[in-house]
Motif scaffolding. Structure first.
Motif, PDB file in Angstrom:
ATOM      1  N   ALA A   1      49.470 -17.685  17.708  1.00  0.00           N
ATOM      2  CA  ALA A   1      49.870 -16.368  17.204  1.00  0.00           C
ATOM      3  C   ALA A   1      51.352 -16.366  16.825  1.00  0.00           C
ATOM      4  O   ALA A   1      51.739 -15.826  15.785  1.00  0.00           O
ATOM      5  N   ARG A   2      52.165 -17.007  17.633  1.00  0.00           N
ATOM      6  CA  ARG A   2      53.602 -17.094  17.335  1.00  0.00           C
ATOM      7  C   ARG A   2      53.827 -17.881  16.041  1.00  0.00           C
ATOM      8  O   ARG A   2      54.651 -17.513  15.208  1.00  0.00           O
ATOM      9  N   ALA A   3      53.070 -18.944  15.853  1.00  0.00           N
ATOM     10  CA  ALA A   3      53.194 -19.756  14.627  1.00  0.00           C
ATOM     11  C   ALA A   3      52.781 -18.943  13.399  1.00  0.00           C
ATOM     12  O   ALA A   3      53.401 -19.058  12.344  1.00  0.00           O
ATOM     13  N   ARG A   4      51.760 -18.123  13.523  1.00  0.00           N
ATOM     14  CA  ARG A   4      51.352 -17.288  12.383  1.00  0.00           C
ATOM     15  C   ARG A   4      52.441 -16.279  12.031  1.00  0.00           C
ATOM     16  O   ARG A   4      52.680 -15.990  10.866  1.00  0.00           O
ATOM     17  N   ARG A   5      53.136 -15.749  13.037  1.00  0.00           N
ATOM     18  CA  ARG A   5      54.212 -14.783  12.786  1.00  0.00           C
ATOM     19  C   ARG A   5      55.449 -15.437  12.168  1.00  0.00           C
ATOM     20  O   ARG A   5      56.042 -14.897  11.247  1.00  0.00           O
ATOM     21  N   LEU A   6      55.849 -16.594  12.686  1.00  0.00           N
ATOM     22  CA  LEU A   6      57.114 -17.208  12.284  1.00  0.00           C
ATOM     23  C   LEU A   6      56.986 -18.185  11.119  1.00  0.00           C
ATOM     24  O   LEU A   6      57.981 -18.548  10.513  1.00  0.00           O
ATOM     25  N   ARG A   7      55.784 -18.622  10.806  1.00  0.00           N
ATOM     26  CA  ARG A   7      55.497 -19.543   9.693  1.00  0.00           C
ATOM     27  C   ARG A   7      56.424 -20.770   9.681  1.00  0.00           C
ATOM     28  O   ARG A   7      57.197 -20.973   8.730  1.00  0.00           O
ATOM     29  N   PRO A   8      56.328 -21.607  10.725  1.00  0.00           N
ATOM     30  CA  PRO A   8      57.161 -22.811  10.757  1.00  0.00           C
ATOM     31  C   PRO A   8      56.710 -23.827   9.709  1.00  0.00           C
ATOM     32  O   PRO A   8      55.597 -23.752   9.192  1.00  0.00           O
ATOM     33  N   ASP A   9      57.593 -24.778   9.422  1.00  0.00           N
ATOM     34  CA  ASP A   9      57.260 -25.862   8.501  1.00  0.00           C
ATOM     35  C   ASP A   9      56.241 -26.810   9.120  1.00  0.00           C
ATOM     36  O   ASP A   9      55.408 -27.367   8.422  1.00  0.00           O
ATOM     37  N   CYS A  10      56.348 -27.011  10.432  1.00  0.00           N
ATOM     38  CA  CYS A  10      55.354 -27.830  11.129  1.00  0.00           C
ATOM     39  C   CYS A  10      55.383 -27.506  12.610  1.00  0.00           C
ATOM     40  O   CYS A  10      56.310 -26.860  13.111  1.00  0.00           O
ATOM     41  N   LEU A  11      54.347 -27.974  13.276  1.00  0.00           N
ATOM     42  CA  LEU A  11      54.183 -27.763  14.713  1.00  0.00           C
ATOM     43  C   LEU A  11      54.096 -29.112  15.405  1.00  0.00           C
ATOM     44  O   LEU A  11      53.471 -30.039  14.885  1.00  0.00           O
ATOM     45  N   PHE A  12      54.692 -29.209  16.575  1.00  0.00           N
ATOM     46  CA  PHE A  12      54.515 -30.372  17.428  1.00  0.00           C
ATOM     47  C   PHE A  12      53.409 -30.008  18.416  1.00  0.00           C
ATOM     48  O   PHE A  12      53.635 -29.195  19.307  1.00  0.00           O
ATOM     49  N   LEU A  13      52.233 -30.572  18.238  1.00  0.00           N
ATOM     50  CA  LEU A  13      51.080 -30.262  19.083  1.00  0.00           C
ATOM     51  C   LEU A  13      50.966 -31.357  20.133  1.00  0.00           C
ATOM     52  O   LEU A  13      50.847 -32.540  19.800  1.00  0.00           O
ATOM     53  N   SER A  14      50.996 -30.959  21.400  1.00  0.00           N
ATOM     54  CA  SER A  14      50.995 -31.950  22.471  1.00  0.00           C
ATOM     55  C   SER A  14      50.348 -31.419  23.746  1.00  0.00           C
ATOM     56  O   SER A  14      50.153 -30.216  23.870  1.00  0.00           O
ATOM     57  N   PRO A  15      50.045 -32.326  24.672  1.00  0.00           N
ATOM     58  CA  PRO A  15      50.143 -33.777  24.569  1.00  0.00           C
ATOM     59  C   PRO A  15      48.839 -34.379  24.042  1.00  0.00           C
ATOM     60  O   PRO A  15      47.751 -34.040  24.502  1.00  0.00           O
ATOM     61  N   LEU A  16      48.970 -35.239  23.063  1.00  0.00           N
ATOM     62  CA  LEU A  16      47.806 -35.925  22.510  1.00  0.00           C
ATOM     63  C   LEU A  16      47.204 -36.870  23.545  1.00  0.00           C
ATOM     64  O   LEU A  16      45.997 -36.852  23.790  1.00  0.00           O
ATOM     65  N   PHE A  17      48.041 -37.709  24.143  1.00  0.00           N
ATOM     66  CA  PHE A  17      47.618 -38.674  25.158  1.00  0.00           C
ATOM     67  C   PHE A  17      48.385 -38.397  26.453  1.00  0.00           C
ATOM     68  O   PHE A  17      49.382 -37.681  26.427  1.00  0.00           O
ATOM     69  N   PRO A  18      47.956 -38.993  27.578  1.00  0.00           N
ATOM     70  CA  PRO A  18      48.767 -38.868  28.793  1.00  0.00           C
ATOM     71  C   PRO A  18      50.182 -39.386  28.515  1.00  0.00           C
ATOM     72  O   PRO A  18      50.369 -40.341  27.772  1.00  0.00           O
ATOM     73  N   THR A  19      51.157 -38.725  29.111  1.00  0.00           N
ATOM     74  CA  THR A  19      52.547 -39.056  28.800  1.00  0.00           C
ATOM     75  C   THR A  19      53.408 -39.139  30.051  1.00  0.00           C
ATOM     76  O   THR A  19      53.205 -38.363  30.985  1.00  0.00           O
ATOM     77  N   GLN A  20      54.355 -40.051  30.039  1.00  0.00           N
ATOM     78  CA  GLN A  20      55.268 -40.204  31.179  1.00  0.00           C
ATOM     79  C   GLN A  20      56.262 -39.057  31.279  1.00  0.00           C
ATOM     80  O   GLN A  20      56.767 -38.767  32.342  1.00  0.00           O
TER      81      GLN A  20
END
Length: 168
Positions: free
Chosen positions: A89-108
């Motif tokens: 919902a925040r992304a729809r309001r602010l219309r960013p150029d891109c999103l960092f979607l995470s975590p894809l894999f387990p991460t340290q």
């Protein structure tokens, strides 16, 4: 930053204020996109983009958005999201150029955090209003498992250098 390809993005997160200006100068010299994490006023002062963390408050968002309105193709806005409805919902309001979607894999960097996995990551990315960059547990050995719909990859330590290509 010397090994990053031109056009790559660098998120300046947690840097001392005195280091931001030299980092911005180096990023410009190398043709990199600098994103200041969580501080819109600093981003405007440096002529940099802004990265909004998902779970932390950001300062100076309004002045950044006003400046961005005058040069939307030059001043980048990115956001972190962990796949929740609030982030979408925040992304729809602010219309960013891109999103960092995470975590894809387990991460340290976030031990014990449940990973989305490739199928769930791709399904979430397709439902978001901006191109998504895969973050979390990305290593050279896992690059082949990154969903094809990813606009790019980013890493904190898994690639030895943080790399992300922003949509042009």
């Amino acid at each position: 930053m010397q090994r990053l390809p031109r056009g790559a993005g660098v998120v300046a997160r947690g840097l001392a204020a005195g280091l931001l200006r030299p980092v911005a100068r180096l990023a410009r010299q190398r043709g990199l996109t600098l994103l200041v994490a969580g501080d819109g006023r600093a981003a405007v002062a440096l002529g940099a983009g802004l990265h909004l963390p998902d779970r932390r408050q950001s300062l100076g968002l309004l002045p950044f958005l006003v400046a961005r309105r005058s040069a939307p193709s030059r001043i980048k806005l990115t956001m972190a999201t962990h796949g929740g409805q609030r982030g979408a919902a925040r992304a729809r309001r602010l219309r960013p150029d891109c999103l960092f979607l995470s975590p894809l894999f387990p991460t340290q960097s976030h031990p014990g955090a449940p990973a989305l996995g490739a199928l769930r990551w791709a399904a979430l990315a397709r439902g978001l209003p901006a191109p998504c960059i895969a973050l979390g547990g990305v290593t050279p050995a896992r690059l082949g498992a990154v969903p094809r719909c990813a606009a790019g990859v980013a890493a904190i330590g898994g690639l030895a250098i943080p790399v992300a290509r922003l949509p042009q």
